[in-house]
Design a protein around this motif. Structure first.
Motif, PDB file in Angstrom:
ATOM      1  N   GLY A 145      -2.678  -6.766 -86.995  1.00  0.00           N
ATOM      2  CA  GLY A 145      -2.249  -8.274 -86.809  1.00  0.00           C
ATOM      3  C   GLY A 145      -3.638  -8.802 -86.133  1.00  0.00           C
ATOM      4  N   THR A 146      -4.024  -8.688 -84.729  1.00  0.00           N
ATOM      5  CA  THR A 146      -5.135  -9.385 -84.466  1.00  0.00           C
ATOM      6  C   THR A 146      -6.201  -8.371 -83.871  1.00  0.00           C
ATOM      7  OG1 THR A 146      -4.163  -9.315 -82.200  1.00  0.00           O
ATOM      8  CG2 THR A 146      -3.578 -11.151 -83.541  1.00  0.00           C
ATOM      9  N   ALA A 147      -7.294  -8.768 -83.503  1.00  0.00           N
ATOM     10  CA  ALA A 147      -8.373  -8.040 -82.848  1.00  0.00           C
ATOM     11  C   ALA A 147      -7.756  -7.254 -81.712  1.00  0.00           C
ATOM     12  CB  ALA A 147      -9.560  -8.737 -82.919  1.00  0.00           C
ATOM     13  N   GLY A 148      -7.077  -8.024 -80.938  1.00  0.00           N
ATOM     14  CA  GLY A 148      -6.600  -7.521 -79.556  1.00  0.00           C
ATOM     15  C   GLY A 148      -5.905  -6.318 -79.605  1.00  0.00           C
ATOM     16  N   HIS A 149      -5.208  -6.101 -80.844  1.00  0.00           N
ATOM     17  CA  HIS A 149      -4.462  -5.068 -81.173  1.00  0.00           C
ATOM     18  C   HIS A 149      -5.267  -4.063 -82.048  1.00  0.00           C
ATOM     19  CE1 HIS A 149      -0.665  -7.907 -80.922  1.00  0.00           C
ATOM     20  NE2 HIS A 149      -0.767  -6.875 -79.824  1.00  0.00           N
ATOM     21  N   ILE A 150      -6.310  -4.348 -83.037  1.00  0.00           N
ATOM     22  CA  ILE A 150      -6.825  -3.400 -83.559  1.00  0.00           C
ATOM     23  C   ILE A 150      -7.898  -2.677 -83.065  1.00  0.00           C
ATOM     24  CG2 ILE A 150      -8.224  -3.418 -85.865  1.00  0.00           C
ATOM     25  CD1 ILE A 150      -6.618  -6.008 -86.682  1.00  0.00           C
ATOM     26  N   GLU A 151      -8.600  -3.539 -82.185  1.00  0.00           N
ATOM     27  CA  GLU A 151      -9.872  -2.668 -81.635  1.00  0.00           C
ATOM     28  C   GLU A 151      -9.702  -1.793 -80.602  1.00  0.00           C
ATOM     29  OE1 GLU A 151     -12.825  -3.209 -82.240  1.00  0.00           O
ATOM     30  OE2 GLU A 151     -13.019  -4.667 -83.504  1.00  0.00           O
ATOM     31  N   PRO A 152      -8.510  -2.003 -79.699  1.00  0.00           N
ATOM     32  CA  PRO A 152      -8.175  -0.787 -78.950  1.00  0.00           C
ATOM     33  C   PRO A 152      -7.662   0.553 -79.791  1.00  0.00           C
ATOM     34  CG  PRO A 152      -7.214  -2.734 -78.207  1.00  0.00           C
ATOM     35  CD  PRO A 152      -7.743  -3.073 -79.300  1.00  0.00           C
ATOM     36  N   ALA A 153      -7.052   0.195 -80.946  1.00  0.00           N
ATOM     37  CA  ALA A 153      -6.671   1.402 -81.770  1.00  0.00           C
ATOM     38  C   ALA A 153      -7.749   2.129 -82.326  1.00  0.00           C
ATOM     39  CB  ALA A 153      -5.633   0.764 -82.781  1.00  0.00           C
ATOM     40  N   LEU A 154      -8.630   1.336 -83.052  1.00  0.00           N
ATOM     41  CA  LEU A 154     -10.062   2.013 -83.438  1.00  0.00           C
ATOM     42  C   LEU A 154     -10.846   2.612 -82.350  1.00  0.00           C
ATOM     43  CD1 LEU A 154     -10.806  -0.817 -85.999  1.00  0.00           C
ATOM     44  CD2 LEU A 154      -9.889   1.321 -86.496  1.00  0.00           C
ATOM     45  N   ALA A 155     -10.718   2.067 -81.004  1.00  0.00           N
ATOM     46  CA  ALA A 155     -11.508   2.866 -80.134  1.00  0.00           C
ATOM     47  C   ALA A 155     -10.865   3.909 -79.704  1.00  0.00           C
ATOM     48  CB  ALA A 155     -11.743   1.798 -78.944  1.00  0.00           C
ATOM     49  N   LEU A 156      -9.593   4.051 -79.670  1.00  0.00           N
ATOM     50  CA  LEU A 156      -8.853   5.361 -79.453  1.00  0.00           C
ATOM     51  C   LEU A 156      -9.153   6.414 -80.566  1.00  0.00           C
ATOM     52  CD1 LEU A 156      -5.803   6.733 -80.283  1.00  0.00           C
ATOM     53  CD2 LEU A 156      -6.790   7.248 -78.286  1.00  0.00           C
ATOM     54  N   ALA A 157      -9.105   5.715 -81.907  1.00  0.00           N
ATOM     55  CA  ALA A 157      -9.315   6.855 -83.162  1.00  0.00           C
ATOM     56  C   ALA A 157     -10.768   7.462 -83.024  1.00  0.00           C
ATOM     57  CB  ALA A 157      -9.150   5.917 -84.545  1.00  0.00           C
ATOM     58  N   ASP A 158     -11.585   6.520 -82.753  1.00  0.00           N
ATOM     59  CA  ASP A 158     -13.157   7.144 -82.411  1.00  0.00           C
ATOM     60  C   ASP A 158     -13.008   8.217 -81.130  1.00  0.00           C
ATOM     61  OD1 ASP A 158     -13.822   5.245 -84.179  1.00  0.00           O
ATOM     62  OD2 ASP A 158     -14.661   4.011 -82.778  1.00  0.00           O
ATOM     63  N   ALA A 159     -12.472   7.850 -80.077  1.00  0.00           N
ATOM     64  CA  ALA A 159     -12.232   8.890 -79.021  1.00  0.00           C
ATOM     65  C   ALA A 159     -11.572  10.189 -79.382  1.00  0.00           C
ATOM     66  CB  ALA A 159     -11.706   8.233 -77.966  1.00  0.00           C
ATOM     67  N   VAL A 160     -10.505   9.860 -80.424  1.00  0.00           N
ATOM     68  CA  VAL A 160      -9.837  11.465 -80.883  1.00  0.00           C
ATOM     69  C   VAL A 160     -10.680  12.189 -81.591  1.00  0.00           C
ATOM     70  CG1 VAL A 160      -8.099  12.065 -82.244  1.00  0.00           C
ATOM     71  CG2 VAL A 160      -7.477  10.327 -80.626  1.00  0.00           C
ATOM     72  N   ARG A 161     -11.595  11.357 -82.570  1.00  0.00           N
ATOM     73  CA  ARG A 161     -12.641  12.255 -83.394  1.00  0.00           C
ATOM     74  C   ARG A 161     -13.616  12.889 -82.465  1.00  0.00           C
ATOM     75  NH1 ARG A 161     -12.341  10.884 -89.056  1.00  0.00           N
ATOM     76  NH2 ARG A 161     -14.147  12.432 -88.922  1.00  0.00           N
ATOM     77  N   ARG A 162     -14.046  12.217 -81.450  1.00  0.00           N
ATOM     78  CA  ARG A 162     -15.025  12.820 -80.780  1.00  0.00           C
ATOM     79  C   ARG A 162     -14.632  13.959 -80.066  1.00  0.00           C
ATOM     80  NH1 ARG A 162     -16.415   7.476 -79.400  1.00  0.00           N
ATOM     81  NH2 ARG A 162     -15.140   7.652 -77.442  1.00  0.00           N
ATOM     82  N   LEU A 163     -13.157  14.324 -79.687  1.00  0.00           N
ATOM     83  CA  LEU A 163     -12.749  15.266 -79.165  1.00  0.00           C
ATOM     84  C   LEU A 163     -12.304  16.428 -80.165  1.00  0.00           C
ATOM     85  CD1 LEU A 163     -10.278  13.853 -76.259  1.00  0.00           C
ATOM     86  CD2 LEU A 163     -12.435  14.992 -75.754  1.00  0.00           C
ATOM     87  N   ARG A 164     -11.723  15.898 -81.280  1.00  0.00           N
ATOM     88  CA  ARG A 164     -11.268  16.888 -82.361  1.00  0.00           C
ATOM     89  C   ARG A 164     -11.808  16.090 -83.792  1.00  0.00           C
ATOM     90  NH1 ARG A 164      -6.719  19.870 -82.238  1.00  0.00           N
ATOM     91  NH2 ARG A 164      -6.922  19.917 -84.292  1.00  0.00           N
ATOM     92  N   PRO A 165     -13.201  16.674 -83.870  1.00  0.00           N
ATOM     93  CA  PRO A 165     -13.695  16.194 -85.022  1.00  0.00           C
ATOM     94  C   PRO A 165     -12.837  16.412 -86.417  1.00  0.00           C
ATOM     95  CG  PRO A 165     -15.208  17.275 -83.836  1.00  0.00           C
ATOM     96  CD  PRO A 165     -14.155  17.682 -83.097  1.00  0.00           C
ATOM     97  N   ASP A 166     -11.997  17.319 -86.430  1.00  0.00           N
ATOM     98  CA  ASP A 166     -11.333  17.710 -87.618  1.00  0.00           C
ATOM     99  C   ASP A 166     -10.027  16.724 -87.516  1.00  0.00           C
ATOM    100  OD1 ASP A 166      -9.839  19.056 -85.568  1.00  0.00           O
ATOM    101  OD2 ASP A 166      -9.301  20.389 -86.741  1.00  0.00           O
ATOM    102  N   ALA A 167      -9.818  15.879 -86.808  1.00  0.00           N
ATOM    103  CA  ALA A 167      -8.494  15.169 -86.585  1.00  0.00           C
ATOM    104  C   ALA A 167      -8.363  13.987 -87.745  1.00  0.00           C
ATOM    105  CB  ALA A 167      -8.267  14.542 -85.261  1.00  0.00           C
ATOM    106  N   ARG A 168      -7.271  13.785 -88.383  1.00  0.00           N
ATOM    107  CA  ARG A 168      -7.144  12.932 -89.446  1.00  0.00           C
ATOM    108  C   ARG A 168      -6.565  11.605 -88.696  1.00  0.00           C
ATOM    109  NH1 ARG A 168      -3.535  14.241 -93.439  1.00  0.00           N
ATOM    110  NH2 ARG A 168      -2.624  16.052 -92.059  1.00  0.00           N
ATOM    111  N   VAL A 169      -7.102  10.276 -88.634  1.00  0.00           N
ATOM    112  CA  VAL A 169      -6.332   9.013 -88.020  1.00  0.00           C
ATOM    113  C   VAL A 169      -6.158   8.261 -89.123  1.00  0.00           C
ATOM    114  CG1 VAL A 169      -6.877   7.518 -86.293  1.00  0.00           C
ATOM    115  CG2 VAL A 169      -7.862   9.680 -85.998  1.00  0.00           C
ATOM    116  N   THR A 170      -4.934   7.893 -89.226  1.00  0.00           N
ATOM    117  CA  THR A 170      -4.285   7.137 -90.063  1.00  0.00           C
ATOM    118  C   THR A 170      -4.082   5.522 -89.334  1.00  0.00           C
ATOM    119  OG1 THR A 170      -3.718   8.651 -91.834  1.00  0.00           O
ATOM    120  CG2 THR A 170      -3.024   6.468 -92.189  1.00  0.00           C
TER     121      THR A 170
END
Length: 363
Positions: free
Chosen positions: A14-39
């Motif tokens: 919807g808005t950047a205020g909802h999307i940006e935290p979600a993408l920041a979380l996605a990046d952090a998950v991938r740093r901890l688990r590089p094999d993770a699939r984030v959708t």
């Protein structure tokens, strides 16, 4: 045998205020688990259609479930819309083998929560000072509930701040200052004010600052002003004075923050979190509409001494000249505000939330 790749679904369209935290979380998950699939879940009309693919994550589109603010014909159609959206969301969760769903509020979070209920563990993150309806529903059956600020209205919520991208949390404003000012055509040493009103700009800020351009220039203060892609402003440039750089949109917010000594802006949750994380003194001008949440978002930073709060109706050209201009010239005061702002932020929120997600997913 190797473990199955972790499958994480984020709902924050919807808005950047909802999307940006979600993408920041996605990046952090991938740093901890590089094999993770984030959708990521989104709708066909949201900003996520541009932002999510640009960050390298797959986007699954579902029907939005906007909640009518007043009783009308759309309210009668709501049950059917919810049912169809939940059905399609459930199909996505099954197809990607979701291990955990993280919702950040907004149109796509409600169907995500309802589709995951009883099937996939749920984590809820509330960015605003007052929780929205979707997160209030999701919190009732979530494994963990997190919030950016205390007293968000979600019972039992753990306060962790807002996940932010590393380009913000790792930003060294002083190291990038010269590059940033050169990028925007700003004076390399003059006190500089950053002005922006969100992705679409803000009429109040545009009017007040364009009217004060001559006074700011004569005082030796430079300005970087993002007025919005659908707006235009006319400013009086003073010969020999620091530049007043007016741009429609800021693609590089990291450089914009690095270029500035002071920011004057709205106080959406993401904006307050980013300004706090980089230690930038602020004058917050809350959006005058809605439920007053923007003023509440700014309160922790204001209380800590890192920002001032000015009502939208009070931000006039004269107020800029009488209050903002002297503040921009007071280097000692700005240094104290910067220290206070940094102390009120949560730079580690992305990592903290990613660790919680892994725990809830059993990994």
């Amino acid at each position: 045998m190797g473990r199955r790749p972790l499958s994480v679904v984020v709902a924050g369209g919807g808005t950047a205020g909802h999307i940006e935290p979600a993408l920041a979380l996605a990046d952090a998950v991938r740093r901890l688990r590089p094999d993770a699939r984030v959708t990521a879940l989104g709708t066909e009309r949201g900003l996520e259609n541009r932002l999510v693919p640009a960050r390298g994550y797959p986007l699954e589109l579902i029907p939005p479930v906007p909640m009518p603010r007043k009783p009308n014909a759309d309210l009668l159609k709501l049950p059917l819309k919810v049912r169809e959206s939940v059905k399609q969301t459930r199909e996505v969760l099954e197809r990607v083998g979701a291990d955990v769903v993280i919702g950040f509020g907004g149109y796509v979070s409600l169907p995500a929560y309802l589709a995951a209920r009883g099937r996939v563990p749920i984590v809820v993150h509330e960015a605003n000072a007052r929780a929205g309806l979707a997160n209030k529903v999701g919190a009732k059956f979530a494994e963990r509930v997190l919030s950016a600020t205390p007293d968000s209205g979600l019972a039992g919520a753990q306060t962790i701040g807002i996940p932010l991208r590393e380009s913000i949390t790792q930003l060294d404003r002083w190291a990038l200052r010269m590059q940033a000012r050169q990028h925007f055509g700003l004076h390399p040493h003059a006190p500089t004010i950053l002005v922006f009103g969100g992705s679409q700009g803000a009429r109040t800020l545009n009017t007040a600052f364009s009217g004060a351009a001559e006074a700011l220039g004569r005082a030796g203060v430079g300005v970087l002003h993002a007025h919005g892609p659908k707006n235009t402003i006319a400013v009086q440039q003073v010969p020999g004075a620091p530049a007043y750089a007016a741009v429609p949109y800021l693609e590089r917010m990291d450089l914009a923050y690095a270029a500035a000594d002071l920011v004057v802006c709205r106080s959406g949750a993401m904006t307050v979190a980013e300004v706090s994380a980089v230690g930038l003194p602020a004058v917050f001008v809350p959006l005058p509409h809605g439920n007053g949440e923007q003023a509440l978002n700014a309160q922790p930073v204001v209380a800590a001494g890192g920002a001032r709060l000015v009502a939208d109706a009070d931000l006039t050209t004269q107020r800029v000249i009488d209050e903002v201009l002297p503040l921009a010239l007071d280097a000692q005061r700005l240094q104290g505000m910067s220290r206070a702002t940094l102390g009120s932020g949560h730079r580690e929120a992305d990592r903290v939330l990613a660790q919680i997600v892994l725990e809830v997913a059993g990994q």
